[in-house]
Write a protein that holds these residues in place. Structure first.
Motif, PDB file in Angstrom:
ATOM      1  N   PRO A 124       0.826  -1.215   0.000  1.00  0.00           N
ATOM      2  CA  PRO A 124       0.000   0.000   0.000  1.00  0.00           C
ATOM      3  C   PRO A 124       0.855   1.257   0.000  1.00  0.00           C
ATOM      4  CG  PRO A 124       0.046  -0.943   2.190  1.00  0.00           C
ATOM      5  CD  PRO A 124       0.795  -1.896   1.311  1.00  0.00           C
ATOM      6  N   ILE A 125       0.489   2.185  -0.863  1.00  0.00           N
ATOM      7  CA  ILE A 125       1.164   3.477  -0.951  1.00  0.00           C
ATOM      8  C   ILE A 125       0.111   4.548  -0.692  1.00  0.00           C
ATOM      9  CG2 ILE A 125       2.494   5.035  -2.402  1.00  0.00           C
ATOM     10  CD1 ILE A 125       4.007   2.528  -1.797  1.00  0.00           C
ATOM     11  N   SER A 126       0.344   5.357   0.312  1.00  0.00           N
ATOM     12  CA  SER A 126      -0.648   6.344   0.743  1.00  0.00           C
ATOM     13  C   SER A 126      -0.289   7.727   0.206  1.00  0.00           C
ATOM     14  CB  SER A 126      -0.725   6.358   2.278  1.00  0.00           C
ATOM     15  OG  SER A 126      -1.716   7.246   2.727  1.00  0.00           O
ATOM     16  N   ILE A 127      -0.681   7.978  -1.040  1.00  0.00           N
ATOM     17  CA  ILE A 127      -0.476   9.274  -1.697  1.00  0.00           C
ATOM     18  C   ILE A 127      -1.686   9.551  -2.580  1.00  0.00           C
ATOM     19  CG2 ILE A 127       2.058   9.151  -1.737  1.00  0.00           C
ATOM     20  CD1 ILE A 127       1.772   8.287  -4.702  1.00  0.00           C
ATOM     21  N   PRO A 128      -1.906  10.800  -2.974  1.00  0.00           N
ATOM     22  CA  PRO A 128      -2.998  11.085  -3.910  1.00  0.00           C
ATOM     23  C   PRO A 128      -2.730  10.408  -5.257  1.00  0.00           C
ATOM     24  CG  PRO A 128      -2.225  13.089  -2.829  1.00  0.00           C
ATOM     25  CD  PRO A 128      -1.233  12.022  -2.513  1.00  0.00           C
ATOM     26  N   VAL A 129      -3.730   9.727  -5.784  1.00  0.00           N
ATOM     27  CA  VAL A 129      -3.534   8.970  -7.018  1.00  0.00           C
ATOM     28  C   VAL A 129      -4.859   8.876  -7.766  1.00  0.00           C
ATOM     29  CG1 VAL A 129      -3.992   6.771  -5.869  1.00  0.00           C
ATOM     30  CG2 VAL A 129      -2.602   6.803  -7.946  1.00  0.00           C
ATOM     31  N   ILE A 130      -4.776   8.847  -9.093  1.00  0.00           N
ATOM     32  CA  ILE A 130      -5.965   8.563  -9.890  1.00  0.00           C
ATOM     33  C   ILE A 130      -6.319   7.099  -9.693  1.00  0.00           C
ATOM     34  CG2 ILE A 130      -6.819   8.299 -12.249  1.00  0.00           C
ATOM     35  CD1 ILE A 130      -5.387  10.858 -12.970  1.00  0.00           C
ATOM     36  N   ASP A 131      -7.557   6.838  -9.340  1.00  0.00           N
ATOM     37  CA  ASP A 131      -8.000   5.498  -8.970  1.00  0.00           C
ATOM     38  C   ASP A 131      -8.224   4.658 -10.223  1.00  0.00           C
ATOM     39  OD1 ASP A 131      -8.853   3.377  -7.478  1.00  0.00           O
ATOM     40  OD2 ASP A 131     -10.906   4.104  -7.257  1.00  0.00           O
ATOM     41  N   MET A 132      -7.426   3.628 -10.373  1.00  0.00           N
ATOM     42  CA  MET A 132      -7.598   2.748 -11.527  1.00  0.00           C
ATOM     43  C   MET A 132      -7.190   1.337 -11.145  1.00  0.00           C
ATOM     44  SD  MET A 132      -4.429   3.965 -13.968  1.00  0.00           S
ATOM     45  CE  MET A 132      -4.817   5.708 -13.814  1.00  0.00           C
ATOM     46  N   VAL A 133      -7.608   0.388 -11.964  1.00  0.00           N
ATOM     47  CA  VAL A 133      -7.185  -0.990 -11.773  1.00  0.00           C
ATOM     48  C   VAL A 133      -6.154  -1.293 -12.848  1.00  0.00           C
ATOM     49  CG1 VAL A 133      -9.102  -1.875 -13.181  1.00  0.00           C
ATOM     50  CG2 VAL A 133      -7.944  -3.384 -11.585  1.00  0.00           C
ATOM     51  N   GLU A 134      -5.063  -1.924 -12.433  1.00  0.00           N
ATOM     52  CA  GLU A 134      -3.954  -2.212 -13.349  1.00  0.00           C
ATOM     53  C   GLU A 134      -3.642  -3.694 -13.273  1.00  0.00           C
ATOM     54  OE1 GLU A 134       0.623  -0.634 -14.168  1.00  0.00           O
ATOM     55  OE2 GLU A 134      -0.657   0.348 -12.695  1.00  0.00           O
ATOM     56  N   ILE A 135      -3.606  -4.361 -14.435  1.00  0.00           N
ATOM     57  CA  ILE A 135      -3.310  -5.787 -14.460  1.00  0.00           C
ATOM     58  C   ILE A 135      -2.197  -6.059 -15.462  1.00  0.00           C
ATOM     59  CG2 ILE A 135      -5.663  -6.405 -13.793  1.00  0.00           C
ATOM     60  CD1 ILE A 135      -6.141  -7.291 -16.667  1.00  0.00           C
ATOM     61  N   GLY A 136      -1.521  -7.182 -15.271  1.00  0.00           N
ATOM     62  CA  GLY A 136      -0.417  -7.548 -16.156  1.00  0.00           C
ATOM     63  C   GLY A 136      -0.928  -8.127 -17.455  1.00  0.00           C
ATOM     64  N   ALA A 137      -1.500  -7.277 -18.285  1.00  0.00           N
ATOM     65  CA  ALA A 137      -2.046  -7.698 -19.568  1.00  0.00           C
ATOM     66  C   ALA A 137      -1.658  -6.671 -20.614  1.00  0.00           C
ATOM     67  CB  ALA A 137      -3.566  -7.825 -19.478  1.00  0.00           C
ATOM     68  N   GLY A 138      -0.497  -6.855 -21.204  1.00  0.00           N
ATOM     69  CA  GLY A 138      -0.033  -5.958 -22.259  1.00  0.00           C
ATOM     70  C   GLY A 138       0.390  -6.774 -23.462  1.00  0.00           C
ATOM     71  N   GLY A 139       0.846  -6.092 -24.495  1.00  0.00           N
ATOM     72  CA  GLY A 139       1.276  -6.796 -25.695  1.00  0.00           C
ATOM     73  C   GLY A 139       2.401  -7.771 -25.430  1.00  0.00           C
ATOM     74  N   GLY A 140       3.246  -7.464 -24.449  1.00  0.00           N
ATOM     75  CA  GLY A 140       4.371  -8.339 -24.134  1.00  0.00           C
ATOM     76  C   GLY A 140       4.083  -9.371 -23.068  1.00  0.00           C
ATOM     77  N   SER A 141       2.864  -9.370 -22.494  1.00  0.00           N
ATOM     78  CA  SER A 141       2.537 -10.334 -21.438  1.00  0.00           C
ATOM     79  C   SER A 141       2.619 -11.756 -21.982  1.00  0.00           C
ATOM     80  CB  SER A 141       1.142 -10.057 -20.887  1.00  0.00           C
ATOM     81  OG  SER A 141       1.105  -8.793 -20.261  1.00  0.00           O
ATOM     82  N   LEU A 142       3.278 -12.637 -21.240  1.00  0.00           N
ATOM     83  CA  LEU A 142       3.573 -13.976 -21.728  1.00  0.00           C
ATOM     84  C   LEU A 142       2.498 -14.977 -21.317  1.00  0.00           C
ATOM     85  CD1 LEU A 142       7.408 -14.042 -21.001  1.00  0.00           C
ATOM     86  CD2 LEU A 142       6.253 -13.612 -23.177  1.00  0.00           C
ATOM     87  N   ALA A 143       2.253 -15.928 -22.212  1.00  0.00           N
ATOM     88  CA  ALA A 143       1.228 -16.949 -21.990  1.00  0.00           C
ATOM     89  C   ALA A 143       1.872 -18.285 -21.638  1.00  0.00           C
ATOM     90  CB  ALA A 143       0.368 -17.097 -23.241  1.00  0.00           C
ATOM     91  N   HIS A 144       1.173 -19.062 -20.805  1.00  0.00           N
ATOM     92  CA  HIS A 144       1.616 -20.414 -20.487  1.00  0.00           C
ATOM     93  C   HIS A 144       0.392 -21.231 -20.081  1.00  0.00           C
ATOM     94  CE1 HIS A 144       1.429 -18.515 -16.502  1.00  0.00           C
ATOM     95  NE2 HIS A 144       1.251 -19.736 -16.008  1.00  0.00           N
ATOM     96  N   VAL A 145       0.572 -22.527 -19.942  1.00  0.00           N
ATOM     97  CA  VAL A 145      -0.496 -23.414 -19.489  1.00  0.00           C
ATOM     98  C   VAL A 145      -0.148 -23.874 -18.080  1.00  0.00           C
ATOM     99  CG1 VAL A 145      -1.746 -25.562 -19.924  1.00  0.00           C
ATOM    100  CG2 VAL A 145      -0.958 -24.162 -21.849  1.00  0.00           C
TER     101      VAL A 145
END
Length: 692
Positions: free
Chosen positions: A325-346
């Motif tokens: 947790p970081i207690s500073i003013p921030v724009i509230d958003m959800v961030e997930i590891g899903a980008g063009g470079g995100s790697l797939a596996h089974v």
């Protein structure tokens, strides 16, 4: 006399560094691969490219605004300075004990994330301040000197100071800092009463530790960047985007680098809010997908939702509570590891998983041909026909489809008995569903119905996936603005100079003290205004007032906005009415017979927002010319369809592209599913709407 205004916006991402130059409002942009060892190299390279496009020299640039993920990455990858924490006796283990909350209630083998600093790097001093700010036990200088001697022997580069209730009385923290600066002048020092003067010691201690941990790294980087730019003839001032959606000076950024942790995503939210204002849209779902992560933010009335606490480096399926947790003013958003470079596996359950591990820019996905062997989302997009292998990133990077197919077969297909196309379809659907689920949860947590929202998509990968995301979420309209591929960097150039000052002072409405409140808010207003004046000495400054309130006994607060008149002439009845109004909107009804508490007071000082001209929207009028067709896999129909290829820069106002289609440009590609069609609006936005 100079009449030309030239501004540069730079966003360092996990895969690409985006650079935008505006010359009298005309944009010139490029994307270059991020150089991890020396991030400033990518900035210099990109700056020269856009300067050449605009026909200017670096010495003509009037202003540079910069955002970066360097602070975030240093925290996630634990690459910060050797840091010590000095805290109050009895509170050495707060950052390891965390709170009583369990982010996964029924996991009997739950592993909590390790604290940023191990126990041997945490030191204590006597002295105690109570919850009212009164000194219970004096702090003796000799006790501090004894601890500082241990820190000197340990060879620490940076020290965080977090003492109990210092947000009410910082005297003991200031004494510790004075001794550190006197005995160890070369060591960086951060004190919690300046970094995050708020209640809740776990969040406050984590925040000051994070600030101290990345402070030497960011100071070194910012210093190198200044020197490199001076060497290129750049003489203008450099500013940094902060997590709250505003701009601060480079010196303030060096002192409080923890405020930069979400600077890139914040620029994207500002960009989306600017587009929303141009179209007069009150409910917007901002969707920013780059090479490493995807960010989703709710924007109401052209203003991104903000928060005062967020989490970095969530370790358990991106669940709330599993991060730092970081207690500073921030724009509230959800961030997930899903980008063009995100790697797939089974995984062991024979399910396809995507992220959070990313190929980044070194070596990149398999299709980059740089040695990457695992399949990324970009590999799936290439196989599904969403990308042109010869024109990726404006043709600067040639993609290799066979490498993508091989990686998908080897790491997904062989385990699940699927060919490369089925594997790519599975990877794409999983990553799209991950993002859709994140958006649904974020909306539910905020009491919103996404079917009433318009999506604004930007970032290099977002236009490739936004159409499918809209189908999954039931969103009828999607806007892809000009410059979408470098949206966050453009957002930096739209952001105001701003700084939010906050402080915890506990008060109940039954014990309301108007004089104390007005004095506190004036102090916060002066503090925030002082920071803004270090960036802009002449512009008018607006003040935004906010208090965090809750019913007695509740564990968390909700933010209540006040007008300047309500803040400067505080009245208990007004505060109560505003709280009940907002509480009812969130939870359906108020709670009768309960006292109300105020825990945190906040003032945001900001320069006036840029005036935005409304777009005169157009209806469909004609069909855009195609440059050909290519097979494009349509997820809703689960098959390849012949898709028209349309160059975005050749589409005229009102012209349509009927799905399936790919609207191409140098920095991204807009995929229009078969269920949608796209119209070019007068300002260049591509307006994708449902055929139904």
């Amino acid at each position: 006399m100079k009449t030309t205004t030239i501004r540069l916006g730079v966003d360092i991402g996990g895969t690409f560094t985006d650079v935008v130059l505006e010359k009298n409002g005309e944009p010139f942009s490029t994307k270059v691969l991020t150089t991890y060892a020396a991030p400033e190299n990518a900035i210099i390279d990109g700056m020269h490219q856009v300067c050449e496009q605009a026909g200017v020299t670096p010495s003509q640039i009037d202003q540079i605004i910069h955002g970066t993920t360097l602070a975030t990455n240093a925290l996630i990858e634990r690459r910060g300075a050797k840091t010590a924490l000095i805290t109050t006796e009895g509170f050495r283990d707060v950052i390891e004990m965390r709170t009583e909350s369990r982010f996964e209630q029924y996991d009997l083998n739950l592993n909590l994330p390790d604290p940023l600093l191990p126990r041997q790097r945490r030191f204590t001093v006597p002295g105690r301040v109570d919850a009212n700010g009164q000194v219970l036990i004096d702090l003796d200088r000799s006790d501090v000197e004894a601890v500082v001697e241990k820190i000197a022997q340990g060879g620490f580069e940076s020290v965080a100071v977090g003492l109990i209730h210092s947000y009410l009385n910082p005297a003991h923290e200031q004494l510790v800092r004075d001794v550190l600066q006197e005995k160890l002048p070369e060591v960086s020092v951060s004190i919690s009463s300046e970094v995050s003067p708020q209640m809740r010691e776990y969040e406050r201690f984590n925040t000051v530790v994070a600030n101290a941990y990345i402070k030497p790294l960011m100071a070194s980087y910012l210093g190198r960047l200044e020197e490199r730019l001076k060497g290129e003839g750049v003489a203008c001032r450099i500013f940094l985007m902060h997590s709250g959606g505003g701009i601060i000076s480079i010196q303030n950024a060096a002192d409080f680098p923890v405020r930069l942790v979400e600077s890139g995503p914040a620029g994207g939210a500002v960009f989306a809010a600017h587009i929303a204002a141009r179209y007069g849209i009150d409910k917007v779902l901002s969707f920013d997908m780059g090479g490493t992560t995807a960010k989703i933010c709710l924007i109401k009335n052209q203003t991104p939702k903000t928060s005062r606490v967020f989490e970095v480096a969530r370790t358990y399926r991106f669940k709330k509570g599993s991060g730092m947790p970081i207690s500073i003013p921030v724009i509230d958003m959800v961030e997930i590891g899903a980008g063009g470079g995100s790697l797939a596996h089974v995984d062991s359950m024979r399910q396809i998983r995507v992220g959070p591990e990313s190929a980044g820019s070194e070596p990149g996905p398999a299709c980059y041909g740089r040695g990457g062997e695992k399949p990324g989302v970009t590999d799936a997009d290439l196989v599904l026909g969403k990308l042109d292998p010869d024109n990726f990133a404006g043709g600067s990077i040639k993609l290799h489809p066979e490498e993508s197919k091989s990686a998908l077969r080897n790491h997904v297909g062989e385990t699940l008995d699927m060919d490369a196309v089925e594997s790519a379809f599975g990877v794409a659907e999983v990553v799209d569903e991950n993002m859709a689920n994140a958006a649904r949860v974020h909306a539910v947590e905020n009491g919103e119905d996404l079917s009433e929202y318009t999506m604004i998509a930007f970032g290099g990968a977002a236009p490739l996936h936004a159409g499918r995301l809209c189908e999954k979420l039931g969103v009828e309209r999607l806007l892809v603005p000009p410059g979408a591929g470098v949206g966050s960097a453009i957002g930096f150039l739209r952001a105001p100079f701003s700084f939010e000052a906050n402080r915890s002072v506990y008060m109940t409405l039954s014990d309301f003290d108007p004089d104390k409140i007005s004095a506190l808010l004036r102090d916060l207003q002066a503090e925030a205004t002082g920071f803004v004046r270090t960036c802009d000495e002449v512009s008018p400054i607006l003040s935004e007032f906010k208090v965090y309130m809750r019913y007695t006994g509740q564990g968390w607060e909700i933010p209540i906005e006040l007008t300047e008149e309500q803040a400067m002439a505080p009245d208990a009845a007004t505060f109560e009415a505003r709280f009940i109004e907002d509480y009812t909107k969130l939870f359906g009804r108020p709670v009768e017979g309960m006292d109300i508490e105020i825990t945190v007071w906040s003032v945001n000082a900001t320069t006036p927002p840029e005036e935005v001209a409304r777009v005169s929207e157009t209806e469909a009028a004609g069909t855009a010319a195609q440059e050909g067709t290519r097979p494009l896999f349509d997820a809703a129909k689960a098959q390849y369809l012949d898709a028209g290829i349309i160059r975005r820069d050749l589409m005229q106002t009102g012209q349509c592209a009927h799905g399936p289609a790919a609207v191409t440009e140098a920095e991204t590609t807009i995929i229009v599913p078969a269920s949608r069609y796209a119209i070019r609006q007068p300002d260049g936005c591509i307006d994708v709407v449902s055929k139904g």
